[in-house]
Enzyme design. Sequence first.
Site, PDB file in Angstrom:
ATOM      1  N   SER A 116      41.286  16.382  61.035  1.00  0.00           N
ATOM      2  CA  SER A 116      42.477  17.127  60.620  1.00  0.00           C
ATOM      3  C   SER A 116      42.781  17.061  59.129  1.00  0.00           C
ATOM      4  O   SER A 116      43.719  17.732  58.674  1.00  0.00           O
ATOM      5  CB  SER A 116      43.689  16.660  61.416  1.00  0.00           C
ATOM      6  OG  SER A 116      43.647  17.172  62.730  1.00  0.00           O
ATOM      7  N   LYS A 119      43.214  20.353  57.415  1.00  0.00           N
ATOM      8  CA  LYS A 119      44.467  21.104  57.311  1.00  0.00           C
ATOM      9  C   LYS A 119      44.966  21.179  55.865  1.00  0.00           C
ATOM     10  O   LYS A 119      45.667  22.134  55.498  1.00  0.00           O
ATOM     11  CB  LYS A 119      45.522  20.477  58.218  1.00  0.00           C
ATOM     12  CG  LYS A 119      45.246  20.639  59.715  1.00  0.00           C
ATOM     13  CD  LYS A 119      46.342  20.005  60.544  1.00  0.00           C
ATOM     14  CE  LYS A 119      46.155  20.274  62.043  1.00  0.00           C
ATOM     15  NZ  LYS A 119      44.989  19.580  62.615  1.00  0.00           N
ATOM     16  N   SER A 302      50.337  17.072  62.262  1.00  0.00           N
ATOM     17  CA  SER A 302      48.976  17.567  62.460  1.00  0.00           C
ATOM     18  C   SER A 302      48.918  18.634  63.553  1.00  0.00           C
ATOM     19  O   SER A 302      48.131  18.558  64.500  1.00  0.00           O
ATOM     20  CB  SER A 302      48.024  16.413  62.803  1.00  0.00           C
ATOM     21  OG  SER A 302      46.685  16.762  62.492  1.00  0.00           O
TER      22      SER A 302
END
Length: 472
Positions: A116, A119, A302
Site C-alpha cells: 500500500s 497509494k 489505507s
Amino acid sequence: MVFARHPRAWLVTAGALVFALLGTGAVFAGTQTGAEEPRAASALETATPTPTPTATVPPARPVPGAATAASRLRTCSVAGLAADARLANFQGQVMNATTGEVLFDRGGTTASATASVLKVVTSAAALSVLGPDFRATTTVVKGSEPGQVVLVGGGDLTLSRLPSGAEPFYTGAAHLDDLAAQARAAWDADPANAGVPMTSLVLDSSYFSGPEWDDGWARSELGLGYMPEITALQVDGDRDNPSRSTSPRSEDPVARAGQAFAEALGGGVTVSQGTAPPGAAQLGSVQSQPVSTLITQSLIVSDNTIAEMLARLTSIRSGAGNDFASLQQGVVDGLAPYGIDTTGIVIKDGSGLSPANAVSPAYMTALFVKINAREGNLGVIFDGLPVAGGPSGSLSYSDRFAGPNSVADGAVFAKTGWITTGYTLSGIIRAADGTPLTFAVYALGNVSDNAKQAIDTITAGFFRCGDNLSNN
C-alpha cells in the site's frame, strides 16, 4: 727580436691562435642561435646557414579538479537491525531530506512490490493530473424512451446510499437521495413530461471499461471486505455496511447502486443497464469530495477503493485510457512533472494490492523529499500520512511503534503497506538530532505479521541516528 730569430715558430703560433679564435666564434654562434652541437670550421668549407628550429611546446600539465569535499564519518550503524530475519528479503534507503545525501542503502535502486505504499505514488499522480480540487460527478439524464431516466456513474466510488444527514464511512460523501430529489424535481418541472410518469431507470457505468477485478488480486479480498470490483457506478465502495471501513463487498456493485437509486426515486421503476443517449438533458448531479480530501481518506486507513478511484480518474484525464491496462501510462505520465526518474516503475493498480506493482525504495525517498518540502500540491500527501503514536490511522494501532520503538512516536509520518508477500513502510522522519530524513523499508518474501515490528525497530533506529546514520 724573437720574431726575427724564430719567424717560422711565430707563423705557426699565429695560425693556431686564429684557428682557436674561429672555433670560439662558432661556439658562441651556436649558443646564440640554438643550433645543434657545433663542429670545427674549415677554411675550405662553404658556410651553410643554420636552420631555425621548430619550437617544441611542452604538453600541458594536468590541472587538478576541484577538491572533493570529504564526507563526514558517520558512526551510528543499524546493520544489526537490517539483518533481522523477520525482514526476510530486506530493501531500504534513507536520505537526508535537506542535503539529498543517501545515508543508508540496501538494494534501494531495485524496483519491487510496494504493497500500500503505492497509494502515495497514486496520490502524487492524481495531484499532478487532476489537481487537489477535482471532484467526480454522478449525473441523472433523460433517457431515450418516454418515462426513462439514466443514472450515469462518473467514477465516484464514495457516493452513498445512506440518507442525507446520516454519515457514511466516507465522511462528506454525496448522497443518492439528494440526486434522486433533484431528478424528480427536474422531471416534474418539464412540461414535456406532463402526465408521463418516471417508469424506467437505466444504469450507465461505461465511464470505466475492461475487467472489474485485477488478476493479481486474491478473490478473497472481496469477501473479507478490503476491495470492491472497480466500476464507475457504485455506492459506499460497495460495502454491505456503508458505515464500516472493512465490510464484505458484492458481486455486482452496479446493481446495488441501481437498486438504491430506484428506492430513492420512490420505487415503481424497472431497472436495466445500458448507456445514456448522446446530448441527453441533465436532471441532476452530485459531486464527490475534492481530491485533496479523498487522498487523506485513502492514506490514513489505507483505503483501497479510493486509491483505485483516483488511479482510474487520473488515467482517464491524462488520456491513457479507462481500464486497468491504462494505469501504467496514466500514473507514470502523471509522475513526470516531479522530475524523478521513473525507470523500472510498474503500475498494475492504484492501491498496491497487486504483487506485480514495482517501485524502488530510492524513488520513494526522492518523492518524499518533495512531499516534505510541500512542492506543488504535495503537501496534501504529507497532511494525510499516518503518524507513529498518532490518534488515528494505520500507525496508531497498538502493535505499531510499541515498547522501545515508541521513542519515535510523533516523529514518523509514513504510509504502511501489507500484502501476503511483503510488509512496507515509507515516509518522513523528524530525527532525534533535528534532521529531516526520508526513508523506505521493504520486507519481502516469506514474511509474517512480526515483520511490522522489525520494520518499526529499524525505523526507530533511523530516528535515533539522524544525520549520523552510517551505511556500514
